[in-house]
Design a protein around this motif. Structure first.
Motif, PDB file in Angstrom:
ATOM      1  N   GLY A 202       0.789  -1.225   0.000  1.00 47.48           N
ATOM      2  CA  GLY A 202       0.000   0.000   0.000  1.00 47.48           C
ATOM      3  C   GLY A 202       0.816   1.266   0.000  1.00 47.48           C
ATOM      4  O   GLY A 202       0.323   2.327  -0.413  1.00 47.48           O
ATOM      5  N   ASP A 203       2.069   1.211   0.461  1.00 45.21           N
ATOM      6  CA  ASP A 203       2.929   2.389   0.503  1.00 45.21           C
ATOM      7  C   ASP A 203       3.991   2.373  -0.595  1.00 45.21           C
ATOM      8  O   ASP A 203       4.944   3.167  -0.562  1.00 45.21           O
TER       9      ASP A 203
ATOM     10  N   GLY B  86       3.769   3.166  -3.728  1.00 42.84           N
ATOM     11  CA  GLY B  86       3.641   4.178  -4.773  1.00 42.84           C
ATOM     12  C   GLY B  86       3.286   3.600  -6.127  1.00 42.84           C
ATOM     13  O   GLY B  86       3.279   4.328  -7.130  1.00 42.84           O
ATOM     14  N   ILE B  87       2.991   2.317  -6.181  1.00 38.83           N
ATOM     15  CA  ILE B  87       2.611   1.681  -7.444  1.00 38.83           C
ATOM     16  C   ILE B  87       1.116   1.898  -7.665  1.00 38.83           C
ATOM     17  O   ILE B  87       0.281   1.376  -6.926  1.00 38.83           O
ATOM     18  N   GLU B  88       0.805   2.676  -8.680  1.00 40.85           N
ATOM     19  CA  GLU B  88      -0.595   2.962  -9.003  1.00 40.85           C
ATOM     20  C   GLU B  88      -0.994   2.386 -10.351  1.00 40.85           C
ATOM     21  O   GLU B  88      -2.164   2.052 -10.563  1.00 40.85           O
ATOM     22  N   ASN B  89      -0.036   2.291 -11.258  1.00 39.69           N
ATOM     23  CA  ASN B  89      -0.287   1.796 -12.611  1.00 39.69           C
ATOM     24  C   ASN B  89       0.681   0.659 -12.911  1.00 39.69           C
ATOM     25  O   ASN B  89       1.759   0.560 -12.303  1.00 39.69           O
TER      26      ASN B  89
ATOM     27  N   ASP C  20       4.397   1.308 -13.235  1.00 35.66           N
ATOM     28  CA  ASP C  20       5.159   1.595 -12.018  1.00 35.66           C
ATOM     29  C   ASP C  20       5.890   0.362 -11.489  1.00 35.66           C
ATOM     30  O   ASP C  20       6.726   0.485 -10.580  1.00 35.66           O
TER      31      ASP C  20
ATOM     32  N   ARG D 238      -2.958  -4.281  -1.317  1.00 34.98           N
ATOM     33  CA  ARG D 238      -4.141  -4.099  -2.155  1.00 34.98           C
ATOM     34  C   ARG D 238      -3.851  -4.635  -3.545  1.00 34.98           C
ATOM     35  O   ARG D 238      -2.695  -4.877  -3.918  1.00 34.98           O
TER      36      ARG D 238
ATOM     37  N   LEU E  61      -3.458  -4.332  -7.541  1.00 33.72           N
ATOM     38  CA  LEU E  61      -3.003  -3.261  -8.431  1.00 33.72           C
ATOM     39  C   LEU E  61      -4.182  -2.621  -9.144  1.00 33.72           C
ATOM     40  O   LEU E  61      -4.294  -1.387  -9.209  1.00 33.72           O
TER      41      LEU E  61
ATOM     42  N   ALA F 287      -7.923  -1.596  -9.364  1.00 40.18           N
ATOM     43  CA  ALA F 287      -9.029  -1.349  -8.437  1.00 40.18           C
ATOM     44  C   ALA F 287     -10.280  -2.120  -8.842  1.00 40.18           C
ATOM     45  O   ALA F 287     -11.062  -2.543  -7.986  1.00 40.18           O
TER      46      ALA F 287
END
Length: 332
Positions: A94-95, A97-100, A103, A201, A203, A205
């Motif tokens: 969760g920390d 910084g991987i959002e896409n 990344d 979480r 990757l 959503a």
């Protein structure tokens, strides 16, 4: 005439239940069905050839086919008891910084085993569709929830692919929670996700939406497992291949008919009728096909991924995986 005794190790699927309970009996066979967890079946069959026939990881089997002319004493039939989309199997800290997906480049990613079929599909899809080259990630292998997992068979990978085991007393999930690895590719859901903990979480959503778009774009429903026979069992009685494949087909057909029943819901899924209709609209009426021809496109993509990821030294052809008797279906 006496029937041939044959032991099959396979998990407890709805589509194989009729084989397990004897509703469907393979022609000429006295079948003993051992319902075992898939990881145990794969390990025992690959390491010790304990069963006459067994469900098998497609990734591990393709690796064995490329490594030796006799695939280490195994040969497959084109029955595929396990299939799954795998976008939902990418988990991140969760920390991190991987959002896409992009990344992930340059990050450290845990995988239970490099040769795991689900992981082969994930790496291939990320490379093909999300600009994450296979060698752009560092891979760390080990048990997800229990320490000590190792590759089922030895691998000879290109030097540009960075794969190393984690410490024997550590688990991938613990390392994901602490941030020692940035992400995890896995077929099983990590416990922190099941428990709703914020440290881990998915990757994507909305992974179902991504998976459905992948199916629309490619026409692929990824194959995870096939069914193998010990080669000595097959060579003694080649007719067993066709007999087993036909029995798997019959068992699957019974399950699909039961799934479509609406008078009384056979499964504890409230909107099962809608789920079946939705799936057929997207994937076709026979959305779980067996046989070589119906799966050639999916197999070709998977075998390309296996080659590109260093699991095989050449791109195998789908027909190389299966007994010649099962390459074609007879027509009446």
């Amino acid at each position: 005439m006496s029937r041939v005794p044959l032991t099959l190790a396979c998990w407890d699927y709805d589509r194989t239940r009729a084989l397990a309970d004897g509703t469907v009996r393979p022609d000429g066979v006295d079948l003993t069905y051992l319902s075992l967890p898939v990881e145990e079946t794969f390990f025992r069959m690959l390491r010790h050839r304990e069963f006459d026939a067994a469900e098998m990881s497609l990734g591990s089997y393709a690796t064995a086919v490329a490594a030796a002319p006799d695939a280490g004493g195994l040969i497959a039939i084109p029955a595929f008891p396990s299939r799954s989309f795998r976008h939902h199997g990418i988990y991140v800290n969760g920390d991190s910084g991987i959002e896409n997906p992009s990344d992930l480049v340059g990050r450290t990613v845990g995988v239970p085993e490099y040769q795991l079929t689900a992981v082969v599909w994930i790496r291939g899809i990320l490379a093909d569709r999300h600009d994450v080259p296979v060698a752009s990630v560092r891979y760390r292998t080990g048990g997800m929830h229990s320490p000590g997992r190792v590759e089922k068979q030895a691998l000879d990978l290109p030097p540009e692919i960075d794969v190393a085991p984690i410490a024997p007393d550590r688990t991938l999930v613990d390392m994901l929670v602490t941030g020692e690895i940035d992400a995890l590719y896995a077929p099983r859901t990590p416990r922190p996700v099941l428990e709703g903990r914020p440290e881990v979480r998915r990757l994507f959503a909305d992974p179902r939406a991504v998976e459905e778009q992948y199916a629309r774009d490619t026409g692929i429903f990824p194959i995870m497992h096939t069914v193998v026979l010990r080669r000595d069992v097959y060579e003694a009685r080649p007719w067993l291949a066709g007999s087993l494949l036909s029995a798997f087909e019959q068992a699957k057909s019974l399950s699909m008919a039961r799934m479509a029943e609406t008078a009384a819901n056979p499964y504890a899924v409230p909107w099962l009728y809608d789920e079946v209709e939705r799936t057929r609209t997207l994937l076709g009426r026979d959305f779980w096909p067996y046989g070589l021809d119906a799966n050639r496109r999916t197999l070709n993509v998977f075998l390309r991924y296996a080659y590109e990821q260093g699991l095989t030294d050449r791109q195998l052809a789908p027909a190389e995986l299966f007994t010649p008797e099962t390459h074609e279906a007879y027509v009446i």
